[in-house]
Design an enzyme around this catalytic site. Structure first.
Site, PDB file in Angstrom:
ATOM      1  N   THR A 105       0.824  -1.215   0.000  1.00 22.15           N
ATOM      2  CA  THR A 105       0.000   0.000   0.000  1.00 22.15           C
ATOM      3  C   THR A 105       0.855   1.260   0.000  1.00 22.15           C
ATOM      4  OG1 THR A 105      -1.739  -1.111   1.262  1.00 22.15           O
ATOM      5  CG2 THR A 105      -1.868   1.247   1.183  1.00 22.15           C
ATOM      6  N   GLY A 115      -9.590  -4.934   0.324  1.00 19.05           N
ATOM      7  CA  GLY A 115      -8.993  -4.533   1.602  1.00 19.05           C
ATOM      8  C   GLY A 115      -9.542  -3.205   2.104  1.00 19.05           C
ATOM      9  N   GLY A 148      -1.432  -1.767   6.152  1.00 16.47           N
ATOM     10  CA  GLY A 148      -1.403  -2.917   7.044  1.00 16.47           C
ATOM     11  C   GLY A 148      -2.340  -3.983   6.535  1.00 16.47           C
ATOM     12  N   GLY A 181      -5.415  -5.404   5.742  1.00 11.09           N
ATOM     13  CA  GLY A 181      -6.662  -4.671   5.554  1.00 11.09           C
ATOM     14  C   GLY A 181      -7.819  -5.149   6.400  1.00 11.09           C
TER      15      GLY A 181
HETATM   16  N1  GLY Z   1      -3.937  -2.530   3.321  1.00 11.00           N
HETATM   17  C1  GLY Z   1      -3.990  -3.088   2.052  1.00 11.00           C
HETATM   18  C2  GLY Z   1      -4.841  -4.263   1.945  1.00 11.00           C
HETATM   19  O1  GLY Z   1      -5.086  -4.971   2.927  1.00 11.00           O
HETATM   20  O2  GLY Z   1      -5.301  -4.533   0.863  1.00 11.00           O
END
Ligand code: GLY
Length: 310
Positions: A176, A206, A228, A230
């Protein structure tokens, strides 16, 4: 004139000093610096926080180093499926896209959803149709191919495992990218973009495109972009939780961001980090992992580019 500032992140995870070569470390830092300075220059010339966060995230999406845009991870079908969102704290307008493929800059598509549609969140084929109608740049699958990401996928494909980015521990990799900014008019904005998790299946979405979970902005409180695992950020409604602690408990930006990452998220076994900003251009960048790619720059001369904790 309001003090102005910008912060960006490129994901959190088990980033331990000595784990990568100094060349690779330098490559990450210079990609962060390029994105940071591009966003900062927009603020410096009186541009909006929304334009600054979009620009910074576009550049991070264009880098193969980060799990977003060009560097997106492979899903279970060996394809790239991306999510992004953006929010304008001055008017609570927001735009989000999910499960999109082939689009070079998902964050710009999210911005167009915010500014050129009556909707907030477009997903899948509908989002793709909207992208074509607004003449977004599409790239072939080869543009998104990266040998490192492909190897990550090969190791777990045909299993039920799925994983985030930025670590060699199988269950602690957080990709991310994101940006938050405060402009000269005292308006704030947040933008977040991701390729999600390696080997994700079943149309998994996510936190990154979910307003309130992975991304949020409100001039009354703060702008937040998360990184993190998600699922935990969705369950903890993390970005909005920071705003709620400021609004309803009167906490400072730093105290609220720290409370959410170091206590509330850990209580539900979530790990990762976030970047947050307020209309005073104050910045907070807490994470409960070993490291988080991060950088910030303010009009009073403060500047930081960092990877590790401690
Ligand atoms: N934080 C990105 C995801 O979990 O897709």
């Amino acid at each position: 004139m309001n003090k102005y500032s910008i912060a960006i992140h490129g994901g959190a995870g088990t980033l331990v000093k000595g784990m990568m070569t100094s060349e690779k470390e330098q490559a990450y830092k210079s990609s962060l610096e390029i994105a940071l300075n591009a966003g900062y220059e927009i603020l410096n010339h009186g541009g909006s926080a929304v334009d600054a966060v979009e620009k910074a995230v576009r550049l991070l999406e264009d880098s193969p180093l980060f799990n977003a845009g060009k560097g997106s991870v492979f899903n279970a079908s060996g394809e790239h499926e991306m999510d992004a969102s953006i929010m304008d704290g001055s008017n609570l307008k927001a735009g989000a896209v999910s499960m999109i493929q082939g689009i070079k800059n998902p964050i710009t598509l999210a911005k167009d959803v915010m500014q050129k549609s009556e909707h907030v969140f477009l997903a899948g084929n509908g989002a793709m149709e909207f992208a074509r109608a607004h003449e977004h740049v599409f790239e072939e699958a080869s543009y998104f191919h990266d040998d490192f990401r492909h190897d990550q996928w090969q190791k777990i494909k045909d299993t039920d495992n799925f994983q985030l980015d930025h670590s060699d521990k199988i269950d602690s990799k957080f990709g991310t990218v994101g940006a938050v900014a405060c402009d000269q008019n005292g308006n704030i904005a947040a933008a977040t973009s991701t390729g999600g998790m390696t080997n994700k299946r079943f149309g998994r979405v996510g936190d990154s495109p979910m307003i309130g979970a992975g991304n949020y902005a409100n001039n009354k409180t703060c702008a937040v972009s998360c990184t993190g695992s998600g699922e935990y950020f969705i369950k903890g409604v993390v970005a909005y939780d920071v705003a709620c602690l400021i609004e309803h408990k009167g906490m400072s930006l730093e105290a609220a961001a720290s409370e959410v990452i170091h206590r509330r998220l850990l209580e539900i076994n979530g790990d990762g980090g976030l970047i947050a900003i307020n209309t005073k251009a104050e910045i907070s960048m807490p994470f409960n992992t070993e490291g988080m790619y991060r950088a910030c720059k303010a009009s009073n001369g403060e500047e930081l580019i960092a990877i590790y904790g401690g």
